[in-house]
Design a protein around this motif. Sequence first.
Motif, short mmCIF file in Angstrom:
data_model
loop_
_atom_site.label_atom_id
_atom_site.label_comp_id
_atom_site.label_asym_id
_atom_site.label_seq_id
_atom_site.Cartn_x
_atom_site.Cartn_y
_atom_site.Cartn_z
N LYS A 79 0.66 -1.15 -0.18
CA LYS A 79 0.03 0.18 0.02
C LYS A 79 0.87 1.36 0.27
CE LYS A 79 -3.84 -2.24 2.41
NZ LYS A 79 -4.68 -2.27 3.65
N PRO A 80 0.57 2.08 -0.86
CA PRO A 80 1.41 3.57 -0.89
C PRO A 80 1.14 4.19 0.47
CG PRO A 80 -0.60 3.66 -2.18
CD PRO A 80 -0.51 2.20 -1.68
N LYS A 81 2.57 4.84 0.80
CA LYS A 81 2.39 5.45 2.25
C LYS A 81 2.43 6.95 1.97
CE LYS A 81 5.08 1.55 4.63
NZ LYS A 81 6.22 1.45 5.51
N ALA A 82 2.10 7.76 2.75
CA ALA A 82 1.90 9.08 2.56
C ALA A 82 3.41 9.61 2.95
CB ALA A 82 0.97 9.84 3.72
N LYS A 83 3.95 10.57 2.17
CA LYS A 83 5.17 11.00 2.15
C LYS A 83 5.23 11.98 3.58
CE LYS A 83 6.15 10.96 -2.69
NZ LYS A 83 6.65 12.03 -3.94
N ALA A 84 6.16 11.80 4.20
CA ALA A 84 6.49 12.68 5.40
C ALA A 84 6.48 14.02 5.09
CB ALA A 84 7.53 12.19 6.28
N LYS A 85 6.03 14.77 5.78
CA LYS A 85 6.18 16.45 5.29
C LYS A 85 7.48 16.75 6.20
CE LYS A 85 1.20 17.32 5.39
NZ LYS A 85 0.08 18.24 6.03
N LYS A 86 8.06 17.94 5.41
CA LYS A 86 9.12 18.41 6.03
C LYS A 86 9.04 18.97 7.48
CE LYS A 86 11.36 19.05 1.56
NZ LYS A 86 12.18 19.93 0.71
#
Length: 263
Positions: free
Chosen positions: A53-60
């Motif tokens: 499952k695609p994971k949400a990219k961590a925000k800077k």
Amino acid sequence: VNCPRVPTQNSSNSAADGEAMTTLLKHKFKPSPVTNKVVIGKGGACSSLAKPKPKAKAKKPISGAFKERKVKGITEFRRFYDRGDLPLQVAFNKCTRKVQWKVHIQQLDYHHYLPIFFDGIRELKEPYKFLARKGTRDLLAHGEGKVLSVIPQLIIPIKTALNTRNPEIVCEMIKILMKLVTCGDDLIGEALVPYYRQILPVFNLLKNSNRNIGDKIDYSQQKNENIGDLIEECLELFEMKGGEDAFINIKYMIPTYESKVLR
């Protein structure tokens, strides 16, 4: 004498059960032929070809250096005003508001009242906002010879107001600082020099906070609410009124500051 054992019905049944169990085990553990079939399900498979499952990219992460801080709790000015300990009130002259003092300003104890009014600069709610800001200006205008000894008690309210990062509060406090330096006593500017480390960090942070309006006209210039211009003007006054050590202390806290006096 050993007599031959005569088979009974029970012994014949147990032999048949043993043969049936042996046949069952042979069929159960019979090796299955190797096939190239793809396992569709996930149960029992040691590996899977299904895409994860695609994971949400961590925000800077954001440092929040320019983020506004909320005014926590009530100020000392509001607390004293609500219980009737401040000798002033709002008066109206036709459509104009003004501050009406119940006693003469020069009779007030500046060690007690001036830090309270400086703490009220953080107020954004009426009538505390109007009374604190107008009352502070009145105290500085009539406090000849009384303000200098109160400078150490004013540092914490000044630092607290600047650390809110609220543009309105910061602009108002910078205007009050300029009024403080030029309120009559030349030694006030020199008395503020040891406290530059508490006052100037926010100046260094917001020094370049200018409005970029391109070729438009800023019709609110008379309000003087541009933080970058106010900081430059205030630092120039600090350098002019702070004596010989003012520039080197300003330069230590704000490395990009250029002297306005040595030119």
